[in-house]
Design an enzyme around this catalytic site. Sequence first.
Site, mmCIF file in Angstrom:
data_model
loop_
_atom_site.group_PDB
_atom_site.id
_atom_site.type_symbol
_atom_site.label_atom_id
_atom_site.label_comp_id
_atom_site.label_asym_id
_atom_site.label_seq_id
_atom_site.Cartn_x
_atom_site.Cartn_y
_atom_site.Cartn_z
ATOM 1 N N TYR A 1 20.721 17.920 -10.024
ATOM 2 C CA TYR A 1 21.285 18.767 -11.073
ATOM 3 C C TYR A 1 20.240 19.733 -11.633
ATOM 4 O O TYR A 1 20.565 20.831 -12.068
ATOM 5 C CB TYR A 1 21.793 17.904 -12.240
ATOM 6 C CG TYR A 1 23.216 17.435 -12.127
ATOM 7 C CD1 TYR A 1 23.640 16.671 -11.059
ATOM 8 C CD2 TYR A 1 24.145 17.747 -13.127
ATOM 9 C CE1 TYR A 1 24.940 16.225 -10.962
ATOM 10 C CE2 TYR A 1 25.454 17.302 -13.044
ATOM 11 C CZ TYR A 1 25.844 16.538 -11.965
ATOM 12 O OH TYR A 1 27.133 16.103 -11.892
ATOM 13 N N LYS B 1 20.905 5.982 -1.778
ATOM 14 C CA LYS B 1 21.130 6.320 -0.366
ATOM 15 C C LYS B 1 19.763 6.213 0.308
ATOM 16 O O LYS B 1 19.226 7.192 0.867
ATOM 17 C CB LYS B 1 21.738 7.736 -0.276
ATOM 18 C CG LYS B 1 22.207 8.146 1.101
ATOM 19 C CD LYS B 1 23.491 7.460 1.534
ATOM 20 C CE LYS B 1 23.792 7.796 2.994
ATOM 21 N NZ LYS B 1 24.911 7.034 3.549
ATOM 22 N N ASP C 1 27.746 5.208 -0.351
ATOM 23 C CA ASP C 1 29.024 5.252 0.378
ATOM 24 C C ASP C 1 29.702 3.887 0.341
ATOM 25 O O ASP C 1 30.900 3.769 0.067
ATOM 26 C CB ASP C 1 28.831 5.765 1.816
ATOM 27 C CG ASP C 1 27.670 5.129 2.550
ATOM 28 O OD1 ASP C 1 26.899 4.366 1.930
ATOM 29 O OD2 ASP C 1 27.527 5.387 3.767
ATOM 30 N N ASP D 1 27.598 10.553 -11.493
ATOM 31 C CA ASP D 1 28.713 11.441 -11.831
ATOM 32 C C ASP D 1 29.938 11.082 -10.987
ATOM 33 O O ASP D 1 31.052 10.917 -11.497
ATOM 34 C CB ASP D 1 28.296 12.898 -11.561
ATOM 35 C CG ASP D 1 29.409 13.877 -11.855
ATOM 36 O OD1 ASP D 1 30.033 13.747 -12.917
ATOM 37 O OD2 ASP D 1 29.656 14.770 -11.015
ATOM 38 N N ASP E 1 33.592 8.710 -12.148
ATOM 39 C CA ASP E 1 34.969 9.210 -12.072
ATOM 40 C C ASP E 1 35.819 8.246 -11.245
ATOM 41 O O ASP E 1 36.963 7.934 -11.582
ATOM 42 C CB ASP E 1 35.033 10.597 -11.409
ATOM 43 C CG ASP E 1 35.066 11.727 -12.439
ATOM 44 O OD1 ASP E 1 34.466 11.543 -13.521
ATOM 45 O OD2 ASP E 1 35.677 12.779 -12.165
#
Length: 371
Positions: free
Chosen positions: A142, A189, A221, A245, A249
Amino acid sequence: MKFNIAVLPGDGIGPEITQQSVKVLRAVADRFDHEFNFEEAVVGAAAIDLLGDPLPETTLELCKKSDAVLFGAIGDPKYDNDPSAKVRPEQGLLKLRKELGLFANIRPVRAYESLIHKSPLKPENIEGADMVIFRELTGGIYFGEKSTAEDGRSASDLCTYSVEEIERIAHLAFKAAEERRKKLTLIDKANVLETSRLWRRTVTEIAKDYPSVKVEYLFVDNAAMQMILNPKQFDVILTENMFGDIISDEASVIGGSIGLLESASIGTENALFEPIHGSYPQAAGQGIANPIASVLSAAMMLDHLGLKKEAETVRMAVELSIKLNVCTIDINKDNHYSTERVGDFLESVISDTEGHIVNNENLNLGQMTII
Ligand code: IPM
Ligand code: MG
């Protein structure tokens, strides 16, 4: 007690949901004899329209000198659909997080008993799910260097983390795990990304200070899949900015609606409280937005200010509204209440020191004249 609260309603449904939280906080102040001074300021698209800047200096100054910031939502489709826009509403929120040093974003997720049958997920898989996501908020992709080549045919976003950035949020997450079910899952990851390997090394090192906490590592994942298959396995989740983020959600499906999920963004000097949802521009001004995520964010703010009993009272009112289905259309399809009426209900439950609402077993939707 006396507190100065900066209110940044922002864009889309931001103003209408934030208004309900202010209403709820005023009821809390009345009932528990506190003084909350609310001061409003513009941010996001609203601030671009007015002043050409998504985070005007006056807004930032107000936030810095306040005891806490109550934030609505940010974003406007006119910028989403224009990739060449020079200023974007989201820059206001990102700059605010950075300037206030809000490095830890805390997002609790739980399955409400009375909503599990409404979830698209299998009730037996989500019943009892209860986790809290610690998302790093001021680093990673970000905030890394961004560039687009002159010919416009390639672009780059750099992802960088330092040990210090990982350590400070990791300690908060481990401390939370100690108080909860003593399990921490690092989502990364590490099979591909160098930054993720740094997260793993750093977290493995810090784990030694918290011997009672069991640490697990999951690739993002796989974590996305586990979140749907078996969310009950999670207690505290620790992750970097972008994974947090996305995962949060996704986790909101467990709660029944993204309109229910609150968050706290904490730094060493400042704290900001905001729903995890966006500005939902299609719904703006229609009175259909769920104010609960914002109201629960206000409850987190009360906790942060040391007002535990007050925060519990707000949560109790929210639980009651969900139990009685005094809810907006995202949860209550057939007999929904408007944003404002849900706010009015919460306000009246909080003001109801005699327990008329809570103890009235005959209360049903038709009889709810009190609102
Ligand atoms: C969130 C939002 C923001 C983010 C946007 C609005 C910049 O999605 O708080 O989760 O990506 O952090
Ligand atoms: Mg988000």
